[in-house]
Design a protein around this motif. Structure first.
Motif, PDB file in Angstrom:
ATOM      1  N   TRP A  80      14.521  -9.795   9.421  1.00  0.00           N
ATOM      2  CA  TRP A  80      13.985  -9.243   8.178  1.00  0.00           C
ATOM      3  C   TRP A  80      12.587  -8.679   8.407  1.00  0.00           C
ATOM      4  O   TRP A  80      12.254  -7.605   7.926  1.00  0.00           O
ATOM      5  CB  TRP A  80      13.940 -10.325   7.093  1.00  0.00           C
ATOM      6  CG  TRP A  80      13.461  -9.771   5.787  1.00  0.00           C
ATOM      7  CD1 TRP A  80      14.215  -9.200   4.813  1.00  0.00           C
ATOM      8  CD2 TRP A  80      12.096  -9.682   5.347  1.00  0.00           C
ATOM      9  NE1 TRP A  80      13.422  -8.758   3.793  1.00  0.00           N
ATOM     10  CE2 TRP A  80      12.112  -9.039   4.087  1.00  0.00           C
ATOM     11  CE3 TRP A  80      10.875 -10.074   5.880  1.00  0.00           C
ATOM     12  CZ2 TRP A  80      10.953  -8.794   3.368  1.00  0.00           C
ATOM     13  CZ3 TRP A  80       9.714  -9.825   5.163  1.00  0.00           C
ATOM     14  CH2 TRP A  80       9.757  -9.204   3.918  1.00  0.00           C
ATOM     15  N   GLY A 133      12.815  -5.361  10.128  1.00  0.00           N
ATOM     16  CA  GLY A 133      13.308  -4.365   9.178  1.00  0.00           C
ATOM     17  C   GLY A 133      12.250  -4.013   8.149  1.00  0.00           C
ATOM     18  O   GLY A 133      12.083  -2.850   7.780  1.00  0.00           O
ATOM     19  N   ASN A 134      11.504  -5.020   7.709  1.00  0.00           N
ATOM     20  CA  ASN A 134      10.466  -4.787   6.710  1.00  0.00           C
ATOM     21  C   ASN A 134       9.335  -3.944   7.287  1.00  0.00           C
ATOM     22  O   ASN A 134       8.796  -3.071   6.610  1.00  0.00           O
ATOM     23  CB  ASN A 134       9.924  -6.132   6.199  1.00  0.00           C
ATOM     24  CG  ASN A 134       9.118  -5.974   4.932  1.00  0.00           C
ATOM     25  OD1 ASN A 134       9.550  -5.290   4.014  1.00  0.00           O
ATOM     26  ND2 ASN A 134       7.936  -6.574   4.909  1.00  0.00           N
ATOM     27  N   GLN A 182      13.923  -4.727  -0.121  1.00  0.00           N
ATOM     28  CA  GLN A 182      13.173  -5.595   0.788  1.00  0.00           C
ATOM     29  C   GLN A 182      12.963  -6.967   0.161  1.00  0.00           C
ATOM     30  O   GLN A 182      13.017  -7.977   0.842  1.00  0.00           O
ATOM     31  CB  GLN A 182      11.812  -4.979   1.104  1.00  0.00           C
ATOM     32  CG  GLN A 182      11.840  -3.879   2.129  1.00  0.00           C
ATOM     33  CD  GLN A 182      12.695  -4.218   3.345  1.00  0.00           C
ATOM     34  OE1 GLN A 182      13.721  -3.595   3.574  1.00  0.00           O
ATOM     35  NE2 GLN A 182      12.301  -5.213   4.122  1.00  0.00           N
ATOM     36  N   PRO A 190      17.200  -9.767  -0.324  1.00  0.00           N
ATOM     37  CA  PRO A 190      18.149  -9.503   0.763  1.00  0.00           C
ATOM     38  C   PRO A 190      19.598  -9.451   0.268  1.00  0.00           C
ATOM     39  O   PRO A 190      20.443  -8.829   0.902  1.00  0.00           O
ATOM     40  CB  PRO A 190      17.938 -10.674   1.716  1.00  0.00           C
ATOM     41  CG  PRO A 190      16.601 -11.210   1.381  1.00  0.00           C
ATOM     42  CD  PRO A 190      16.409 -10.966  -0.090  1.00  0.00           C
ATOM     43  N   THR A 199      13.731   0.972  -2.502  1.00  0.00           N
ATOM     44  CA  THR A 199      13.475   0.442  -1.164  1.00  0.00           C
ATOM     45  C   THR A 199      12.694  -0.864  -1.260  1.00  0.00           C
ATOM     46  O   THR A 199      13.004  -1.836  -0.565  1.00  0.00           O
ATOM     47  CB  THR A 199      12.693   1.479  -0.329  1.00  0.00           C
ATOM     48  OG1 THR A 199      13.441   2.693  -0.323  1.00  0.00           O
ATOM     49  CG2 THR A 199      12.504   1.007   1.089  1.00  0.00           C
ATOM     50  N   THR A 256      10.426  -0.540   7.252  1.00  0.00           N
ATOM     51  CA  THR A 256      10.415  -0.033   5.874  1.00  0.00           C
ATOM     52  C   THR A 256       9.006   0.374   5.455  1.00  0.00           C
ATOM     53  O   THR A 256       8.813   1.413   4.824  1.00  0.00           O
ATOM     54  CB  THR A 256      10.949  -1.114   4.915  1.00  0.00           C
ATOM     55  OG1 THR A 256      12.260  -1.457   5.324  1.00  0.00           O
ATOM     56  CG2 THR A 256      10.989  -0.602   3.495  1.00  0.00           C
ATOM     57  N   LEU A 302      11.538 -15.222   3.391  1.00  0.00           N
ATOM     58  CA  LEU A 302      11.904 -13.939   3.997  1.00  0.00           C
ATOM     59  C   LEU A 302      11.293 -13.802   5.388  1.00  0.00           C
ATOM     60  O   LEU A 302      11.962 -13.400   6.344  1.00  0.00           O
ATOM     61  CB  LEU A 302      11.422 -12.787   3.115  1.00  0.00           C
ATOM     62  CG  LEU A 302      12.092 -12.627   1.749  1.00  0.00           C
ATOM     63  CD1 LEU A 302      11.419 -11.516   0.964  1.00  0.00           C
ATOM     64  CD2 LEU A 302      13.565 -12.325   1.904  1.00  0.00           C
TER      65      LEU A 302
END
Lengths: 373, 351
Positions: A81, A84-85, B239, B242, B235, A88, A75
């Motif tokens: 990613w 985005g993580n 994560q 994907p 959420t 988040t 990941l």
């Protein structure tokens, strides 16, 4: 009767130690210190010796990210990613972060607020009743903020004028506010049908979620309030030694009331954010947020007995917890293990603080000894 | 300090603002909407002679005052069903916050000598002793949902099928994925409070059934039966994974938050199965505009059935469609799968 202390002359602190021996010199120092206009570095301004601790917390964050990257390289090798993580994690931290800012003020001021989770739930439920929703987004936001602040004021009045111990007063409020929330909601989950409110959690501005801006704004406001205003100085003074603060002319009772009102206000803001995230509110929401907020403030270096603490430290504390949650989620590990690690981190952080604090006092003690001897 | 005049003006302002806000807010607690249509049996009363008024009986009832839509629906249903019978005197006691409080409440209920007691215990094991005691005193006990371990502690046990819920959810997911021809699907699971036995049973049924088809759960993020915890768990799940093929969310109440997280993360590549069977979930399934394509029931309508059966027990009648002259001892409700096709017929059972 506390109004009479308001007439104390400003130069009173100078002869304070003579009157009451147990006064903490740091408190009188902080009282004499005028809020500085600028010229200080970011870290220095935020409580001086907190800088090293904050760097330590950033170190912990880096370690957590490295562990994440090592365990899920599939990941982390994707920059999109990772970005985005990160967002988040920040979104996950936003609600508790806002609550923690208020909690940090209360704890620095020598109190504790166990009712924050319940206030978030009550404000969220009150703002999502069908009657409130009929007033639109403005009415919902207004309601959440007024309810949150009002409950905070009730806490403050009970503690400062009713002379209740903060732990008891807010414990009672924790139970009562959840009860009222359950009463209003009829124990049902109240769905928010307001697209503006729901949009708060799904809107990005310049690629960054709106929730993150709200968190940043609250943290920035909290930082300025704590470090650049008399209100902040008084908070530290009241928490460090309320008696000295009172003799120095601070209206301790009114100030304490304001601190709980501030915490309630933060809960009101958080209620809107959480309602937006969940598209709904219910009496059981924001479960145990009080413990998350207290834990974050404590590992961020806020002294549970009051008089010391930083907003940046608290924010880092919240970020550490949400990063751990994220780390366990992406690795598919159980929440039991996650809770054990969280407990370990709280204990570890407080142990480190004690060691640091001891070494600092020893250092000063030695200095005094050498100067006098 | 501030000047006194300044202060008084500010106080005036704050004071009037506070009063105004108070007046406005007081009107904001109203929640009047369409009253939740309770799930009673009034509609199909014609099924047999059992609906005809019989001997006057007193039915005692106790359920936890838990903060959850499902429990609220249980109590509402029981009340509504009792109200539908002219020959039932319904006595309910607040169960309080824990097993000890419920035991105290139940002993006051026993003192009123009801003909039958319907109890949804906080914890079946902890209140087992009460069941034994009441049965010994000659009051039949209808044990609702959370089971007493001792068979002597109840006259009738009526409960949902937690293991079966997991089985039903997995069966639907397996069928859909097989139809799509997905060979190695990525399946996520969002259970409720993980320490509860019912959650573990649901997850076991789900995992067992998936394993039989050669599938497994890729990631499992427990929530707490609340929408905000559901949003956070989902959420985290998104994560970690994907790309997802299917998700089972155990509870439709927390599903509101899960669906919010789906929108916020803008994920549409998978389909989701819910659990319990709330009205909102059924409406979403019927509208077919979210990832929620099905839900497996664990219906609070069992409380209505429990009251009906308690009345029959007290009147010494059996279930009219069965040959036996008395009500059976154990009834386990099947977990049904609600999809777009049959949602309309289940809508009245949604809570």
């Amino acid at each position: 009767m506390s109004e009479s202390t308001g007439t104390a002359t400003p130069d009173r602190p100078a002869d304070l130690p003579a009157q009451s021996p147990p006064v903490d010199p740091a408190v009188t120092a902080s009282l004499k210190e005028k809020p500085r206009a600028g010229g200080l570095s970011f870290w220095q301004g935020d409580g001086g010796e907190g800088a090293k601790r904050n760097l330590g917390l950033i170190g912990v964050l880096v370690v957590l990210v490295v562990i994440g990257a090592a365990t899920r390289w599939d990941l982390y090798s994707n920059p999109d990613w990772v970005w985005g993580n990160t967002l988040t994690i920040l979104k996950l931290a936003s609600v508790v972060g806002v609550v923690t800012v208020g909690m940090t003020f209360v704890i620095i001021g020598g109190g504790i607020d166990l009712s924050v989770g319940a206030i978030v739930a009550l404000a969220g439920v009150w703002a999502t009743t069908l009657a409130t929703q009929s007033y639109g987004a403005g009415g919902m936001i207004f309601t959440a903020i007024v309810v949150g602040t009002a409950v905070g004021v009730v806490n403050g009045v009970l503690i400062s004028y009713g002379r209740l111990v903060a732990f008891i007063a807010t414990l009672a409020m924790m139970v009562a506010a959840r009860g009222l929330a359950a009463q209003i909601s009829g124990k049902q989950t109240q769905v928010s049908n307001n697209s503006f409110i729901n949009g708060i959690a799904s809107t990005d501005v310049l690629g960054i979620p709106l929730l993150v801006y709200i968190l940043a704004a609250v943290v920035a406001a909290g930082w300025v309030l704590l470090n650049r205003t008399t209100f902040g100085r008084r908070t530290v003074a009241v928490g460090g030694n309320p008696e000295a603060a009172r003799l120095a002319g601070i209206n301790v009772r009114r100030h304490t009331l304001l601190l709980y009102a501030l915490s309630g206000l933060c809960c009101g803001i958080a209620a809107i954010m959480l309602t937006a995230q969940a598209n709904s509110a219910q009496a059981a929401m924001a479960n145990l947020y009080e413990l998350d907020a207290i834990a974050a403030a404590i590992i961020g270096g806020t002294l549970l007995s009051g008089g010391r603490g930083t907003i940046v430290g608290s924010l880092l504390g919240v970020l550490i917890f949400s990063t751990i949650t994220n780390l366990f989620a992406i690795n598919g590990l159980s929440t039991e293990a996650q809770n054990m690690v969280k407990g370990g981190i709280i204990v570890g952080a407080v142990l480190i603080q004690q060691v640091q604090f001891r070494s600092v006092t020893q250092f000063f003690g030695r200095q005094k000894a050498t100067t006098s001897g | 300090m501030t000047q006194p005049r300044d202060l008084s003006r500010r106080r005036m302002l704050f004071g009037s603002a506070a009063v105004g806000a108070g007046v406005l807010l007081a009107g904001c607690t109203s929640n009047e909407s369409t009253p939740t249509a309770a799930q009673t049996k009034a509609a199909d009363n014609s099924g047999g002679g059992n609906a005809a008024p019989g001997k006057k009986v007193t039915v005692g009832f106790s359920a936890p005052a838990a903060d959850h839509g499902w429990i609220a629906a249980i109590t509402n249903n029981a009340k509504a069903q009792a109200g539908a019978y002219s020959d039932v005197d319904f006595k309910t006691v607040e169960a309080g916050a824990d097993a000890a409080a419920q035991r105290a409440a139940l002993s006051t209920l026993v003192a009123q000598k009801p003909d039958v007691i319907v109890v949804l215990p906080h914890d079946g094991k902890e209140l087992n002793a009460f069941g034994l005691e009441a049965m010994k005193a000659g009051i039949p006990v209808v044990n609702l949902d959370r089971a007493f371990p001792d068979a002597l502690a109840y006259r009738l046990q009526i409960s949902g099928d937690n293991y079966g819920m997991g089985v039903a959810a997995a069966n639907y997911i397996v069928a859909q994925l097989k139809a799509k021809g997905v060979s190695a699907p990525i399946i996520g699971e969002i259970p409720g409070i993980d320490s509860l036995e019912l959650t573990q049973q649901r997850s076991k049924g789900f995992a067992d059934t998936l394993a039989a088809a050669g599938f497994k759960v890729a990631n499992r993020r427990p929530a707490e039966f609340t929408a905000d915890s559901g949003q956070q768990a989902a959420t985290g799940l998104f994560q970690a994974l994907p790309k997802i093929d299917a998700v089972w969310n155990h509870d439709d109440d927390q599903g509101i938050g899960v669906l919010a997280a789906v929108n916020q993360a803008n994920r549409k590549e998978f389909f989701m199965v819910g659990g319990a069977g709330s009205k909102k979930a059924m409406e979403d399934i019927q509208a077919d505009n979210t990832v929620l394509k099905a839900t497996v029931t664990y219906s609070p309508s069992m409380a209505s059935s429990a009251i009906s059966l308690a009345r029959l027990i007290a009147q010494g009648k059996g279930m009219s469609d069965l040959v036996e002259l008395q009500v059976p001892k154990v009834i386990v409700l099947a977990s049904e799968t609600i999809t777009k096709e049959n949602a309309s017929s289940y809508l009245k059972l949604g809570f």
